[in-house]
Design an enzyme around this catalytic site. Sequence first.
Site, PDB file in Angstrom:
ATOM      1  N   LEU A  89      -2.143   6.037   9.405  1.00 21.92           N
ATOM      2  CA  LEU A  89      -3.229   5.752  10.341  1.00 21.92           C
ATOM      3  C   LEU A  89      -2.902   4.502  11.140  1.00 21.92           C
ATOM      4  O   LEU A  89      -3.319   4.352  12.282  1.00 21.92           O
ATOM      5  CB  LEU A  89      -4.536   5.527   9.578  1.00 21.92           C
ATOM      6  CG  LEU A  89      -5.048   6.698   8.748  1.00 21.92           C
ATOM      7  CD1 LEU A  89      -6.245   6.268   7.918  1.00 21.92           C
ATOM      8  CD2 LEU A  89      -5.409   7.858   9.659  1.00 21.92           C
ATOM      9  N   GLY A  90      -2.173   3.613  10.501  1.00 18.58           N
ATOM     10  CA  GLY A  90      -1.825   2.375  11.181  1.00 18.58           C
ATOM     11  C   GLY A  90      -1.050   1.464  10.264  1.00 18.58           C
ATOM     12  O   GLY A  90      -0.931   1.733   9.069  1.00 18.58           O
ATOM     13  N   GLU A 130      -6.490  -3.027   9.837  1.00 23.42           N
ATOM     14  CA  GLU A 130      -5.170  -3.554  10.212  1.00 23.42           C
ATOM     15  C   GLU A 130      -5.259  -5.019  10.633  1.00 23.42           C
ATOM     16  O   GLU A 130      -4.376  -5.812  10.332  1.00 23.42           O
ATOM     17  CB  GLU A 130      -4.550  -2.727  11.339  1.00 23.42           C
ATOM     18  CG  GLU A 130      -4.311  -1.253  11.019  1.00 23.42           C
ATOM     19  CD  GLU A 130      -3.598  -1.019   9.710  1.00 23.42           C
ATOM     20  OE1 GLU A 130      -2.849  -1.908   9.244  1.00 23.42           O
ATOM     21  OE2 GLU A 130      -3.788   0.061   9.125  1.00 23.42           O
ATOM     22  N   HIS A 133      -5.157  -7.131   7.686  1.00 17.21           N
ATOM     23  CA  HIS A 133      -3.777  -7.420   7.254  1.00 17.21           C
ATOM     24  C   HIS A 133      -3.137  -8.484   8.145  1.00 17.21           C
ATOM     25  O   HIS A 133      -2.480  -9.407   7.674  1.00 17.21           O
ATOM     26  CB  HIS A 133      -2.901  -6.162   7.349  1.00 17.21           C
ATOM     27  CG  HIS A 133      -3.148  -5.127   6.298  1.00 17.21           C
ATOM     28  ND1 HIS A 133      -3.271  -5.423   4.955  1.00 17.21           N
ATOM     29  CD2 HIS A 133      -3.241  -3.765   6.382  1.00 17.21           C
ATOM     30  CE1 HIS A 133      -3.440  -4.286   4.271  1.00 17.21           C
ATOM     31  NE2 HIS A 133      -3.442  -3.271   5.117  1.00 17.21           N
ATOM     32  N   ASP A 149      -5.579  -8.956  -5.193  1.00 20.46           N
ATOM     33  CA  ASP A 149      -5.567  -9.172  -3.742  1.00 20.46           C
ATOM     34  C   ASP A 149      -5.730 -10.656  -3.412  1.00 20.46           C
ATOM     35  O   ASP A 149      -5.917 -11.024  -2.260  1.00 20.46           O
ATOM     36  CB  ASP A 149      -6.661  -8.339  -3.058  1.00 20.46           C
ATOM     37  CG  ASP A 149      -8.066  -8.749  -3.484  1.00 20.46           C
ATOM     38  OD1 ASP A 149      -8.201  -9.612  -4.385  1.00 20.46           O
ATOM     39  OD2 ASP A 149      -9.035  -8.216  -2.915  1.00 20.46           O
ATOM     40  N   THR A 154     -13.797  -9.953  -4.401  1.00 26.07           N
ATOM     41  CA  THR A 154     -13.665  -8.495  -4.294  1.00 26.07           C
ATOM     42  C   THR A 154     -13.489  -7.988  -5.715  1.00 26.07           C
ATOM     43  O   THR A 154     -12.790  -8.610  -6.502  1.00 26.07           O
ATOM     44  CB  THR A 154     -12.424  -8.089  -3.460  1.00 26.07           C
ATOM     45  OG1 THR A 154     -11.275  -8.755  -3.980  1.00 26.07           O
ATOM     46  CG2 THR A 154     -12.620  -8.440  -1.997  1.00 26.07           C
TER      47      THR A 154
HETATM   48  N1  ARG Z   1      -3.479   3.362   5.618  1.00 26.19           N
HETATM   49  C1  ARG Z   1      -3.637   2.319   6.563  1.00 26.19           C
HETATM   50  C2  ARG Z   1      -3.147   0.974   6.038  1.00 26.19           C
HETATM   51  O1  ARG Z   1      -2.918   0.807   4.869  1.00 26.19           O
HETATM   52  C3  ARG Z   1      -5.022   2.238   7.156  1.00 26.19           C
HETATM   53  C4  ARG Z   1      -6.182   2.679   6.373  1.00 26.19           C
HETATM   54  C5  ARG Z   1      -7.425   2.648   7.229  1.00 26.19           C
HETATM   55  N2  ARG Z   1      -8.527   3.404   6.663  1.00 26.19           N
HETATM   56  C6  ARG Z   1      -9.571   3.872   7.383  1.00 26.19           C
HETATM   57  N3  ARG Z   1     -10.573   4.482   6.813  1.00 26.19           N
HETATM   58  N4  ARG Z   1      -9.627   3.737   8.659  1.00 26.19           N
HETATM   59  O2  ARG Z   1      -2.978  -0.001   6.764  1.00 26.19           O
HETATM   60 ZN    ZN Z   2      -3.702  -1.296   4.764  1.00 29.00          ZN
END
Ligand code: ARG
Ligand code: ZN
Length: 319
Positions: A89-90, A130, A133, A149, A154
């Site tokens: 997804l990103g 993202e 991150h 984390d 959390t």
């Molecule tokens: N898998 C991606 C990552 O670890 C993005 C996850 C985003 N999830 C969402 N529900 N939009 O960076």
């Molecule tokens: Zn992520």
Amino acid sequence: MKTIRLLNADSLPSNHPFWNSTADCEIQFCLAHQKPDGTTTNGIMRYNIGQSSVTKTYMESNVKPQTIWDRSKYLNIWVVKFSTSQSILGYAQFPGGSGNTDGVVIAHTAFGYVGTATAPYNNGRTAVHEIGHWLNLYHIWGDNFCGDDLISDTKPAEDANYGCKTFPYNVNNACGAGANGEMFMNYMDYSDDNCLVMFTFGQKNRMKAALNGARASLFLNPNTCNYPVGVSSIDIAKNTIDLYPNPATDFLNISYKGDLLFNQYAVLDATGKIITKGEIKSLHSRETIQIPIQSLSKGFYILKLTEGENSISQKFFKQ
Ligand code: ARG
Ligand code: ZN
């Protein structure tokens, strides 16, 4: 990036057990108004890269280095079609990485709300995740079974959560989440977009540390945002507070309608002198808070809510 100000309508209700850990991160972004060369832009560039999809490797070696804007002034976001072999997804670059590749990359199917955005990733939350991150946050399960984390508020989680779990989920899990279970609705989990609704205060602090550390240069570049970022664009006249009961005896309820988030209140006497004050946690539009006023003597007072330079006041009578 509205979400990062706790302004979304789908944030947790204030009676949810995790509400007390939910932070207004006080971080907002704007679309760039100027390109690196100083010319005007709406902040969106479209590049024909001559191929119908990209791999992560191709992004890192070609697309990013050729299109990136100075990372000390901009957060770069690339929206792309990933090749089908890459089910992502990103992804994001953490603080401290190379200046050629800094920023976040998001699949066109998981960006924004409209167009090619596809359920269940069509509510903008991949970008929030993202950017988390990019501001140094890790996944809440620490990418290991019961992993860390580095955030104390959390809940420890066994693994990534998908879909949208029912609260409380995985109560008393193997890593000690306790009776409220895992925080599957945290932006740094993998739940569906319509389920991701919160950052904690610990995550906020860690993001702020990144903004004051590795990413501090972003604050020094007013040219990239031509207007002050944040609440200044809000018409304060549209914000109102209701105080009740009025006259009040023991407690005063404060309900607020508007776009600001207040974090302090004060009670002033008729001459403007502060009688009591206190912290409130990000009072926003859907909420009512109550403050004790037993100790006030009879008379007129002014209740004032503030956040930074914004404030709103209203008179009440204590009987
Ligand atoms: N898998 C991606 C990552 O670890 C993005 C996850 C985003 N999830 C969402 N529900 N939009 O960076
Ligand atoms: Zn992520």
